[in-house]
Design a protein around this motif. Structure first.
Motif, PDB file in Angstrom:
ATOM      1  N   TYR A  10      30.389  63.909  82.042  1.00  0.00           N
ATOM      2  CA  TYR A  10      29.907  65.199  81.515  1.00  0.00           C
ATOM      3  C   TYR A  10      28.499  65.037  80.937  1.00  0.00           C
ATOM      4  O   TYR A  10      27.583  65.780  81.276  1.00  0.00           O
ATOM      5  CB  TYR A  10      30.885  65.691  80.452  1.00  0.00           C
ATOM      6  CG  TYR A  10      30.455  66.934  79.703  1.00  0.00           C
ATOM      7  CD1 TYR A  10      30.762  68.200  80.186  1.00  0.00           C
ATOM      8  CD2 TYR A  10      29.759  66.852  78.496  1.00  0.00           C
ATOM      9  CE1 TYR A  10      30.387  69.348  79.499  1.00  0.00           C
ATOM     10  CE2 TYR A  10      29.380  67.990  77.807  1.00  0.00           C
ATOM     11  CZ  TYR A  10      29.698  69.231  78.301  1.00  0.00           C
ATOM     12  OH  TYR A  10      29.320  70.358  77.615  1.00  0.00           O
ATOM     13  N   TRP A  11      28.334  64.036  80.052  1.00  0.00           N
ATOM     14  CA  TRP A  11      27.032  63.826  79.416  1.00  0.00           C
ATOM     15  C   TRP A  11      26.006  63.308  80.417  1.00  0.00           C
ATOM     16  O   TRP A  11      24.828  63.712  80.357  1.00  0.00           O
ATOM     17  CB  TRP A  11      27.167  62.889  78.223  1.00  0.00           C
ATOM     18  CG  TRP A  11      27.753  63.581  77.038  1.00  0.00           C
ATOM     19  CD1 TRP A  11      28.974  63.370  76.473  1.00  0.00           C
ATOM     20  CD2 TRP A  11      27.146  64.631  76.270  1.00  0.00           C
ATOM     21  NE1 TRP A  11      29.160  64.222  75.401  1.00  0.00           N
ATOM     22  CE2 TRP A  11      28.058  65.004  75.252  1.00  0.00           C
ATOM     23  CE3 TRP A  11      25.930  65.298  76.339  1.00  0.00           C
ATOM     24  CZ2 TRP A  11      27.781  65.998  74.319  1.00  0.00           C
ATOM     25  CZ3 TRP A  11      25.650  66.290  75.414  1.00  0.00           C
ATOM     26  CH2 TRP A  11      26.562  66.634  74.424  1.00  0.00           C
ATOM     27  N   ASP A  12      26.410  62.457  81.343  1.00  0.00           N
ATOM     28  CA  ASP A  12      25.470  61.993  82.368  1.00  0.00           C
ATOM     29  C   ASP A  12      24.919  63.173  83.165  1.00  0.00           C
ATOM     30  O   ASP A  12      23.713  63.254  83.417  1.00  0.00           O
ATOM     31  CB  ASP A  12      26.143  60.996  83.317  1.00  0.00           C
ATOM     32  CG  ASP A  12      26.368  59.629  82.694  1.00  0.00           C
ATOM     33  OD1 ASP A  12      25.800  59.346  81.606  1.00  0.00           O
ATOM     34  OD2 ASP A  12      27.134  58.842  83.289  1.00  0.00           O
ATOM     35  N   ALA A  13      25.788  64.092  83.551  1.00  0.00           N
ATOM     36  CA  ALA A  13      25.352  65.269  84.313  1.00  0.00           C
ATOM     37  C   ALA A  13      24.429  66.148  83.480  1.00  0.00           C
ATOM     38  O   ALA A  13      23.419  66.667  83.985  1.00  0.00           O
ATOM     39  CB  ALA A  13      26.559  66.069  84.795  1.00  0.00           C
ATOM     40  N   ALA A  14      24.754  66.334  82.211  1.00  0.00           N
ATOM     41  CA  ALA A  14      23.917  67.173  81.341  1.00  0.00           C
ATOM     42  C   ALA A  14      22.512  66.586  81.211  1.00  0.00           C
ATOM     43  O   ALA A  14      21.510  67.297  81.355  1.00  0.00           O
ATOM     44  CB  ALA A  14      24.566  67.311  79.967  1.00  0.00           C
ATOM     45  N   TYR A  15      22.422  65.292  80.961  1.00  0.00           N
ATOM     46  CA  TYR A  15      21.101  64.676  80.795  1.00  0.00           C
ATOM     47  C   TYR A  15      20.349  64.574  82.118  1.00  0.00           C
ATOM     48  O   TYR A  15      19.119  64.693  82.137  1.00  0.00           O
ATOM     49  CB  TYR A  15      21.214  63.316  80.108  1.00  0.00           C
ATOM     50  CG  TYR A  15      21.387  63.461  78.616  1.00  0.00           C
ATOM     51  CD1 TYR A  15      20.340  63.926  77.821  1.00  0.00           C
ATOM     52  CD2 TYR A  15      22.596  63.177  78.003  1.00  0.00           C
ATOM     53  CE1 TYR A  15      20.490  64.088  76.460  1.00  0.00           C
ATOM     54  CE2 TYR A  15      22.751  63.335  76.629  1.00  0.00           C
ATOM     55  CZ  TYR A  15      21.698  63.789  75.862  1.00  0.00           C
ATOM     56  OH  TYR A  15      21.849  63.953  74.517  1.00  0.00           O
TER      57      TYR A  15
ATOM     58  N   GLU B 220      20.398  66.835  84.380  1.00  0.00           N
ATOM     59  CA  GLU B 220      19.841  68.184  84.543  1.00  0.00           C
ATOM     60  C   GLU B 220      18.537  68.333  83.750  1.00  0.00           C
ATOM     61  O   GLU B 220      17.569  68.901  84.225  1.00  0.00           O
ATOM     62  CB  GLU B 220      20.877  69.211  84.073  1.00  0.00           C
ATOM     63  CG  GLU B 220      20.517  70.629  84.350  1.00  0.00           C
ATOM     64  CD  GLU B 220      20.758  71.040  85.800  1.00  0.00           C
ATOM     65  OE1 GLU B 220      20.336  72.150  86.143  1.00  0.00           O
ATOM     66  OE2 GLU B 220      21.340  70.272  86.585  1.00  0.00           O
ATOM     67  N   VAL B 221      18.521  67.797  82.554  1.00  0.00           N
ATOM     68  CA  VAL B 221      17.322  67.898  81.711  1.00  0.00           C
ATOM     69  C   VAL B 221      16.210  67.002  82.232  1.00  0.00           C
ATOM     70  O   VAL B 221      15.064  67.438  82.375  1.00  0.00           O
ATOM     71  CB  VAL B 221      17.640  67.528  80.242  1.00  0.00           C
ATOM     72  CG1 VAL B 221      16.378  67.549  79.391  1.00  0.00           C
ATOM     73  CG2 VAL B 221      18.667  68.469  79.662  1.00  0.00           C
ATOM     74  N   ILE B 222      16.531  65.752  82.541  1.00  0.00           N
ATOM     75  CA  ILE B 222      15.504  64.762  82.879  1.00  0.00           C
ATOM     76  C   ILE B 222      15.013  64.894  84.317  1.00  0.00           C
ATOM     77  O   ILE B 222      13.816  64.902  84.569  1.00  0.00           O
ATOM     78  CB  ILE B 222      16.045  63.340  82.636  1.00  0.00           C
ATOM     79  CG1 ILE B 222      16.351  63.155  81.157  1.00  0.00           C
ATOM     80  CG2 ILE B 222      15.065  62.285  83.123  1.00  0.00           C
ATOM     81  CD1 ILE B 222      17.202  61.951  80.853  1.00  0.00           C
ATOM     82  N   ARG B 223      15.916  65.008  85.253  1.00  0.00           N
ATOM     83  CA  ARG B 223      15.507  65.005  86.660  1.00  0.00           C
ATOM     84  C   ARG B 223      15.150  66.387  87.180  1.00  0.00           C
ATOM     85  O   ARG B 223      14.263  66.516  88.016  1.00  0.00           O
ATOM     86  CB  ARG B 223      16.602  64.391  87.516  1.00  0.00           C
ATOM     87  CG  ARG B 223      16.802  62.921  87.183  1.00  0.00           C
ATOM     88  CD  ARG B 223      17.781  62.274  88.085  1.00  0.00           C
ATOM     89  NE  ARG B 223      18.049  60.908  87.638  1.00  0.00           N
ATOM     90  CZ  ARG B 223      19.109  60.235  87.967  1.00  0.00           C
ATOM     91  NH1 ARG B 223      20.015  60.759  88.763  1.00  0.00           N
ATOM     92  NH2 ARG B 223      19.284  59.002  87.525  1.00  0.00           N
ATOM     93  N   VAL B 224      15.854  67.408  86.701  1.00  0.00           N
ATOM     94  CA  VAL B 224      15.576  68.777  87.151  1.00  0.00           C
ATOM     95  C   VAL B 224      14.593  69.462  86.217  1.00  0.00           C
ATOM     96  O   VAL B 224      13.863  70.360  86.616  1.00  0.00           O
ATOM     97  CB  VAL B 224      16.894  69.593  87.272  1.00  0.00           C
ATOM     98  CG1 VAL B 224      16.630  71.003  87.745  1.00  0.00           C
ATOM     99  CG2 VAL B 224      17.870  68.901  88.210  1.00  0.00           C
ATOM    100  N   GLY B 225      14.561  69.031  84.964  1.00  0.00           N
ATOM    101  CA  GLY B 225      13.646  69.630  83.999  1.00  0.00           C
ATOM    102  C   GLY B 225      14.139  70.951  83.455  1.00  0.00           C
ATOM    103  O   GLY B 225      13.361  71.795  83.036  1.00  0.00           O
ATOM    104  N   ARG B 226      15.433  71.108  83.440  1.00  0.00           N
ATOM    105  CA  ARG B 226      16.024  72.376  83.006  1.00  0.00           C
ATOM    106  C   ARG B 226      16.697  72.205  81.652  1.00  0.00           C
ATOM    107  O   ARG B 226      17.471  71.276  81.461  1.00  0.00           O
ATOM    108  CB  ARG B 226      17.058  72.811  84.035  1.00  0.00           C
ATOM    109  CG  ARG B 226      17.602  74.192  83.777  1.00  0.00           C
ATOM    110  CD  ARG B 226      18.520  74.643  84.879  1.00  0.00           C
ATOM    111  NE  ARG B 226      17.870  74.450  86.175  1.00  0.00           N
ATOM    112  CZ  ARG B 226      18.522  74.290  87.299  1.00  0.00           C
ATOM    113  NH1 ARG B 226      19.827  74.299  87.334  1.00  0.00           N
ATOM    114  NH2 ARG B 226      17.874  74.117  88.429  1.00  0.00           N
ATOM    115  N   PRO B 227      16.419  73.107  80.708  1.00  0.00           N
ATOM    116  CA  PRO B 227      17.178  73.085  79.451  1.00  0.00           C
ATOM    117  C   PRO B 227      18.660  73.252  79.741  1.00  0.00           C
ATOM    118  O   PRO B 227      19.040  73.964  80.671  1.00  0.00           O
ATOM    119  CB  PRO B 227      16.641  74.297  78.684  1.00  0.00           C
ATOM    120  CG  PRO B 227      15.307  74.572  79.278  1.00  0.00           C
ATOM    121  CD  PRO B 227      15.426  74.176  80.729  1.00  0.00           C
TER     122      PRO B 227
END
Length: 156
Positions: A84-89, A91-98
């Motif tokens: 869950y947390w890996d996917a959330a981060y 999204e932020v780091i690689r996709v650049g999405r809040p």
């Protein structure tokens, strides 16, 4: 969460020409009221990248029961919440999405408490995402379920 909306609006106000704000753009004095709930994480390059907690507000320590400043997130056993947390981060780091969400603090031995979280990307001078700005609010079960329902969020 109202504080998270306020932080998101602040973060957007610091964006220049559609880019991400940098750490230098974020002024702690402007966020004084939120400081106990804020975190800053460094993105440490590698494959996969790692996240090191540069700063964690006192509220995080109070609820997690451990000081996480200067530690890597992958040092903690999050059990079935790791993906869950890996996917959330990602999204932020690689996709650049809040990103935002709600999750139980069961891995931290507080199963009746829920973490309402927000993560926002911060760029370096070249525009690469180098840090993550976080805000965490903690609510006990009854309040958490009521608020999640109003916000149309799913508790993970």
């Amino acid at each position: 969460m109202p504080e998270q909306r306020e932080l998101f609006d602040y973060w957007r106000s610091k964006s220049v020409d559609g880019g991400y704000p940098t750490r230098a753009d974020i002024q702690p004095a402007e966020l004084r009221r939120m400081l106990p709930s804020l975190s800053l994480l460094d993105v440490v390059e590698g494959e996969p990248e790692r996240l090191r907690v540069r700063l964690a507000g006192t509220r995080l320590r109070d609820y997690l029961g451990v000081e996480i400043t200067n530690r890597y997130l992958d040092e903690f056993d999050l059990g079935d919440q790791t993906d869950y947390w890996d996917a959330a981060y990602r999204e932020v780091i690689r996709v650049g999405r809040p990103t935002q969400g709600v999750i139980s603090l069961a891995p931290w031995k507080q199963p009746g408490v829920f973490q309402f979280w927000l993560r926002l990307p911060l760029a370096d001078g070249e525009g690469r995402i180098a840090m993550v700005l976080g805000h965490d609010a903690f609510l006990h079960s009854e309040k958490a379920h009521a608020l999640a329902g109003k916000a149309n969020l799913r508790i993970a």
